[in-house]
Each structure stands twice: as structure tokens, then as C-alpha cells.
Design a protein around this motif. Structure first.
Motif, PDB file in Angstrom:
ATOM      1  N   ARG A 302       0.863  -1.180   0.000  1.00  0.00           N
ATOM      2  CA  ARG A 302       0.000   0.000   0.000  1.00  0.00           C
ATOM      3  C   ARG A 302       0.902   1.234   0.000  1.00  0.00           C
ATOM      4  N   LEU A 303       1.099   1.792  -1.184  1.00  0.00           N
ATOM      5  CA  LEU A 303       2.046   2.892  -1.394  1.00  0.00           C
ATOM      6  C   LEU A 303       3.370   2.602  -0.689  1.00  0.00           C
ATOM      7  N   GLU A 304       3.910   1.448  -0.981  1.00  0.00           N
ATOM      8  CA  GLU A 304       5.151   0.977  -0.378  1.00  0.00           C
ATOM      9  C   GLU A 304       6.332   1.302  -1.288  1.00  0.00           C
ATOM     10  N   VAL A 327      -3.929   8.172  -6.127  1.00  0.00           N
ATOM     11  CA  VAL A 327      -3.540   9.379  -6.868  1.00  0.00           C
ATOM     12  C   VAL A 327      -3.437  10.574  -5.929  1.00  0.00           C
ATOM     13  N   ALA A 328      -4.422  10.741  -5.056  1.00  0.00           N
ATOM     14  CA  ALA A 328      -4.406  11.862  -4.118  1.00  0.00           C
ATOM     15  C   ALA A 328      -3.216  11.765  -3.164  1.00  0.00           C
ATOM     16  N   ALA A 329      -2.948  10.554  -2.668  1.00  0.00           N
ATOM     17  CA  ALA A 329      -1.852  10.371  -1.717  1.00  0.00           C
ATOM     18  C   ALA A 329      -0.497  10.631  -2.359  1.00  0.00           C
ATOM     19  N   ILE A 330      -0.307  10.182  -3.596  1.00  0.00           N
ATOM     20  CA  ILE A 330       0.964  10.423  -4.283  1.00  0.00           C
ATOM     21  C   ILE A 330       1.154  11.912  -4.538  1.00  0.00           C
ATOM     22  N   GLY A 331       0.099  12.587  -4.962  1.00  0.00           N
ATOM     23  CA  GLY A 331       0.194  14.025  -5.190  1.00  0.00           C
ATOM     24  C   GLY A 331       0.545  14.796  -3.936  1.00  0.00           C
ATOM     25  N   GLU A 332       0.071  14.322  -2.805  1.00  0.00           N
ATOM     26  CA  GLU A 332       0.319  14.998  -1.531  1.00  0.00           C
ATOM     27  C   GLU A 332       1.699  14.699  -0.964  1.00  0.00           C
ATOM     28  N   SER A 333       2.167  13.455  -1.096  1.00  0.00           N
ATOM     29  CA  SER A 333       3.349  13.008  -0.351  1.00  0.00           C
ATOM     30  C   SER A 333       4.617  12.881  -1.185  1.00  0.00           C
ATOM     31  N   PHE A 334       4.503  12.873  -2.515  1.00  0.00           N
ATOM     32  CA  PHE A 334       5.681  12.678  -3.364  1.00  0.00           C
ATOM     33  C   PHE A 334       5.756  13.805  -4.390  1.00  0.00           C
ATOM     34  N   GLY A 335       6.963  14.247  -4.683  1.00  0.00           N
ATOM     35  CA  GLY A 335       7.141  15.344  -5.631  1.00  0.00           C
ATOM     36  C   GLY A 335       7.640  14.871  -6.980  1.00  0.00           C
ATOM     37  N   PHE A 336       6.958  13.901  -7.589  1.00  0.00           N
ATOM     38  CA  PHE A 336       7.408  13.368  -8.867  1.00  0.00           C
ATOM     39  C   PHE A 336       7.242  14.392  -9.987  1.00  0.00           C
ATOM     40  N   THR A 337       8.271  14.491 -10.809  1.00  0.00           N
ATOM     41  CA  THR A 337       8.152  15.261 -12.046  1.00  0.00           C
ATOM     42  C   THR A 337       7.740  14.361 -13.203  1.00  0.00           C
ATOM     43  N   LYS A 338       7.990  13.064 -13.042  1.00  0.00           N
ATOM     44  CA  LYS A 338       7.563  12.081 -14.039  1.00  0.00           C
ATOM     45  C   LYS A 338       7.321  10.756 -13.337  1.00  0.00           C
ATOM     46  N   LEU A 339       6.124  10.197 -13.541  1.00  0.00           N
ATOM     47  CA  LEU A 339       5.773   8.926 -12.937  1.00  0.00           C
ATOM     48  C   LEU A 339       5.229   8.000 -14.015  1.00  0.00           C
ATOM     49  N   VAL A 340       5.847   6.829 -14.138  1.00  0.00           N
ATOM     50  CA  VAL A 340       5.449   5.838 -15.139  1.00  0.00           C
ATOM     51  C   VAL A 340       4.741   4.688 -14.430  1.00  0.00           C
ATOM     52  N   GLY A 341       3.614   4.269 -14.976  1.00  0.00           N
ATOM     53  CA  GLY A 341       2.861   3.189 -14.372  1.00  0.00           C
ATOM     54  C   GLY A 341       3.163   1.840 -14.986  1.00  0.00           C
ATOM     55  N   VAL A 342       3.179   0.811 -14.142  1.00  0.00           N
ATOM     56  CA  VAL A 342       3.173  -0.586 -14.590  1.00  0.00           C
ATOM     57  C   VAL A 342       1.856  -1.157 -14.100  1.00  0.00           C
ATOM     58  N   ILE A 343       0.991  -1.552 -15.011  1.00  0.00           N
ATOM     59  CA  ILE A 343      -0.363  -1.944 -14.636  1.00  0.00           C
ATOM     60  C   ILE A 343      -0.681  -3.341 -15.159  1.00  0.00           C
ATOM     61  N   ALA A 344      -1.126  -4.188 -14.246  1.00  0.00           N
ATOM     62  CA  ALA A 344      -1.650  -5.513 -14.591  1.00  0.00           C
ATOM     63  C   ALA A 344      -2.846  -5.755 -13.688  1.00  0.00           C
TER      64      ALA A 344
END
Length: 441
Positions: A302-304, A327-344
Motif C-alpha cells: 500500500r504505497l510501499e 492518486v491523491a496520496a501520491i500528489g500529496e506526499s511525493f514530488g514526482f516530475t515524471k511517474l510511469v505506471g506498470v499496470i496488470a
């Protein structure tokens, strides 16, 4: 373990339902009602059940109670589902418990028109292990729904309902109100129900159930809740209001996102209710023990964060509501300029809704598939992803390890290692397999 896992795999999978408690009740009768040997806290809802269960257990342990925790699904090993004192049951104890109850499971299989399912057998094992230990209290997470869930042979004095949203709609109902009918079935007579903020139709259904069985309801935002929260290094600092109207201040929670603060408030209220604290009696739990408990909470998958440079996050979001919280938690806690998803993902989910929720967050996605029979084939997932992200933002890889490598390459293309990252998501199974690949323990 391989022998047991093979035998369990030959049974009905946990996503296939035959709505009846007859089989699990028959097993409990033969075993001498082990689920009556301990008091329980029962947890249902759509998202947040496992995290809330882990927090409840941590709090109970801080007050020196022996605990059993039953959660699902597992991230890596099936032994994670049955925990004793906040640690997964050992493989040896797991095997011993299985072989102890196996003859009785076979008796039930022979007596019933439908044999016991994978989940029903595991539930029987959990209750047998808890009674045998013995534990002071069990923290039990519903597998799916509530009324007809195999776990619902306990008479929990405290029931917890986390936020209800649309998931398993083919089995539980097409609206949150319909789904709440099934989930509120865990509320027992004279019990206390701890209820998260809900859609109006779900809240109405839950209150009707509580009135029907003469249960007491404590509602997030009214009787308890999150008073304040702020981002901190490695998590967040929260103030929680308990059932007695008193605040628990300066609690460090090493998990990200508003949804985890909400889970913490549910867990605290549940433990207060279990101890009879709050309400008309007032009072509060020992603040030092509460702080100690929450500071030690973990929730794998969980957001590990499992890697740095670039940052690789694992998150088990598998429906739109879960994705929106991520999405909300990442926007609040991480300052990514680029985030790539791996989705399955699994094939029986609202995958279009999940992808749409992630679209504003992810620069690009690498779609792939996990190893289970429930997976969505990668070509189907790719077609949906192209519709939502556009062809230029979608890459396809057949294997999860290759997908992670491809995502890391894409994330690093801008050269800003401090601001780039990879998010692996879409399914608990996907996250578990990624954890193994990345060597997380």
C-alpha cells in the motif's frame, strides 16, 4: 506447503460464490465451535480493510493482548492470511492446522451439495488456529461482502465498515446501497458498529440494519474522526478524535494519504469500543500506547517504497475508488516530475475506471499481466489503455519483470532521478509478484 497449496487450489476459488453459510457452519459444529473461543472485531467495506485490520491488531498488541488476524488476499504467501501476534503463522503451524482439520473438511464435503471453497477452508483453519493458540481477541477481515461471507459465523462485539464503493458489482449489487445490504450483514445484535463516511444510500442501509438488530452505530465525522493531519517525513502526523470526544494528538502514522488517516480513525474507534472506552463513559486510551502502536504500523503493498533512484512504488489499488485515493496520496506526499505506471489487472474489475483514475497522474504506462488465471490478458488491457492514454503513452510487455525494467527506462529518460518514479499497481497479485521480483522482505 506445496502439497497443501495444490489441494486448496483444486477447490472453488475465492472469487466464485455459492451464497450460503451451511458449509462453514457445519465445519464449525464438527470442530466444536472454535470461533466462539475468543471475542472478535469484524471488518468489511470496499477499500482499506486490510490496513485497518493491521492497525487494530497493532493497537491491541500495544495493550498486551494476544491477537489473531485473518485477512485476504495475501501479497506473497498464503501464510500471511493467518497472523498470530502480528506475525504470519509459520509454514509448519500452517501445515499442522491444515492436516488437523482436513478429515473434518472431507466430512463436510461429503455431506454438502457443494464442497467447501478455498476461502472457507482457510477461514476454518484461522478460527481453529486462534482457538488453539489461544488468542485474547481476533481481528477478522471479510473476504467479500458480509452476510454470506464465510467469516460471518462469528458474533463480533465490534463491527467496522470501511468506505463502500462499487466493486464486485456482479455479485454484490449495482449501487453502493445494494452493496451495503450485503456488507451490513456483519452487524450483530447489541454490537457496536464503527462506520466510515459513506454514500447516502449506503449510510441509510447500514443504519436500517443497525436499528433492525438493536446495534449502536458510531459514525466517522460525528462520533469520531480525523481532526487534523499534515504530511511528515515517511508518513503523516495526525490528530484523531475518539468516541469520548477527546483528541489523541501528535500521532505519527508511517503511511501515506488521507485514506490511511481515515483507516487509523476507524481502527482507534474500534479498539476504544472493544475496551468500552468513550461514548457515555467518556475517557480515552493511554496516549503513549496509542502513539507507539501507530508508529509501528505497516501495510505491505500500500504505497510501499521498495527502491530508490528511481523510486519504485507498489500499490494494490484494484478499483476506481482505490486508484483515486492512491492518486491523491501520491500528489500529496511525493514530488514526482515524471511517474510511469506498470499496470496488470484482474479481468473481473472496472479496469476502464481504474485506468481513467490514474491517467492524470501517469506520464506513460507499461501494461502487462500477472501469472494468475484471473488476469486480464495483456492485449485486452492494452486496448483499453490506448483508449484512455493514447497510443503514444502506452507500451506493452508480456512479462511483469520486463514491464518493470521498461518503466524504469522510461522514467529515467528525462535524467532527473530525484523526480522520476515508477508505480506498480492494478492488483494485489501484481504487487505481490513485483515484491518478489524486487526482493522486498
Amino acid at each position: 506447503m506445496r502439497d497443501i497449496e495444490q489441494k486448496l487450489a483444486e477447490r472453488w476459488p475465492e472469487n466464485k460464490l455459492e451464497p450460503s453459510l451451511d458449509r462453514i457452519e457445519a465445519l464449525m459444529d464438527i470442530l466444536g465451535q472454535p470461533q466462539r473461543a475468543f471475542p472478535s472485531i469484524h471488518i468489511t467495506g470496499t477499500n482499506g480493510k486490510t490496513s485497518t485490520a493491521r492497525m487494530v491488531e497493532q493497537l491491541l498488541n500495544s495493550f498486551e493482548l494476544r491477537t489473531g488476524r485473518y485477512t485476504s488476499p495475501h501479497v506473497e504467501s498464503v501464510t500471511e492470511r493467518i497472523s498470530l501476534d502480528n506475525a504470519p503463522i509459520s509454514p509448519e503451524r500452517f501445515a499442522e492446522t491444515y492436516y488437523d482439520i482436513e478429515p473434518y473438511v472431507k466430512m463436510v464435503d461429503e455431506q454438502q451439495p457443494v464442497a467447501m471453497s478455498f476461502f472457507e477452508v482457510l477461514t476454518g483453519m484461522a478460527y481453529a488456529a486462534f482457538a488453539d493458540t489461544p488468542v485474547d481477541v481476533a481481528v477478522v477481515e471479510v473476504g467479500m461482502g458480509g452476510t454470506w461471507d464465510a467469516t460471518n459465523v462469528i458474533d463480533a462485539t465490534v463491527s467496522v465498515i470501511t468506505p463502500i464503493s462499487l466493486d464486485h458489482t456482479d455479485k454484490l449489487g449495482r449501487t453502493t446501497g445494494e452493496i451495503a445490504v450485503e456488507k451490513s450483514g456483519i452487524i450483530k445484535a447489541d454490537a457496536l458498529a464503527i462506520v466510515a463516511q459513506q454514500p447516502l444510500d449506503a449510510a441509510k442501509t447500514i443504519l436500517e440494519r443497525a436499528v433492525a438488530v438493536d446495534a449502536t452505530v458510531a459514525r466517522e465525522g460525528l462520533e469520531f474522526g480525523v481532526r487534523h493531519r499534515e504530511v511528515a517525513i515517511g508518513g503523516q502526523l495526525v490528530t484523531l478524535r475518539g468516541l469520548g470526544g477527546e483528541d489523541y494528538e501528535e500521532i505519527f502514522l508511517p503511511l501515506h494519504g488521507e485514506h490511511q488517516a481515515q483507516n487509523a480513525s476507524l481502527a482507534l474507534a474500534a479498539v476504544e469500543a472493544f475496551f468500552g472506552v468513550g461514548g457515555a463513559r467518556g475517557g480515552k486510551l493511554d496516549i503513549d500506547k496509542v502513539r507507539q502502536a501507530f508508529s509501528g504500523v505497516s501495510s505491505p503493498g500500500r504505497l510501499e517504497v521498495v527502491r530508490r533512484s528511481p523510486t519504485i512504488l507498489l500499490d494494490a489499488a484494484h478499483n476506481p475508488a482505490g486508484a483515486e485515493a492512491t492518486v491523491a496520496a501520491i500528489g500529496e506526499s511525493f514530488g514526482f516530475t515524471k511517474l510511469v505506471g506498470v499496470i496488470a489487472t484482474s479481468g473481473d474489475k472496472d479496469v476502464a475506471g481504474l485506468l481513467s483514475a490514474f491517467e492524470p497522474l501517469l506520464s506513460e504506462v507499461v501494461v502487462t499481466q500477472n501469472s494468475t488465471h484471473r488476469r486480464m490478458p495483456v492485449d485486452q488491457l492494452a486496448a483499453l489503455a490506448v483508449e484512455i492514454f493514447g497510443e503514444d503513452r502506452v507500451q506493452v510487455e508480456l512479462q511483469l519483470d520486463e514491464a518493470i525494467d521498461a518503466a524504469v527506462t522510461l522514467a529515467e529518460e528525462d535524467g532527473d532521478l530525484g523526480g522520476c518514479g515508477v508505480l506498480v499497481t492494478g492488483s494485489v497479485i501484481t504487487v505481490g509478484e513485483a515484491r518478489l521480483l524486487l526482493g522486498r522482505k
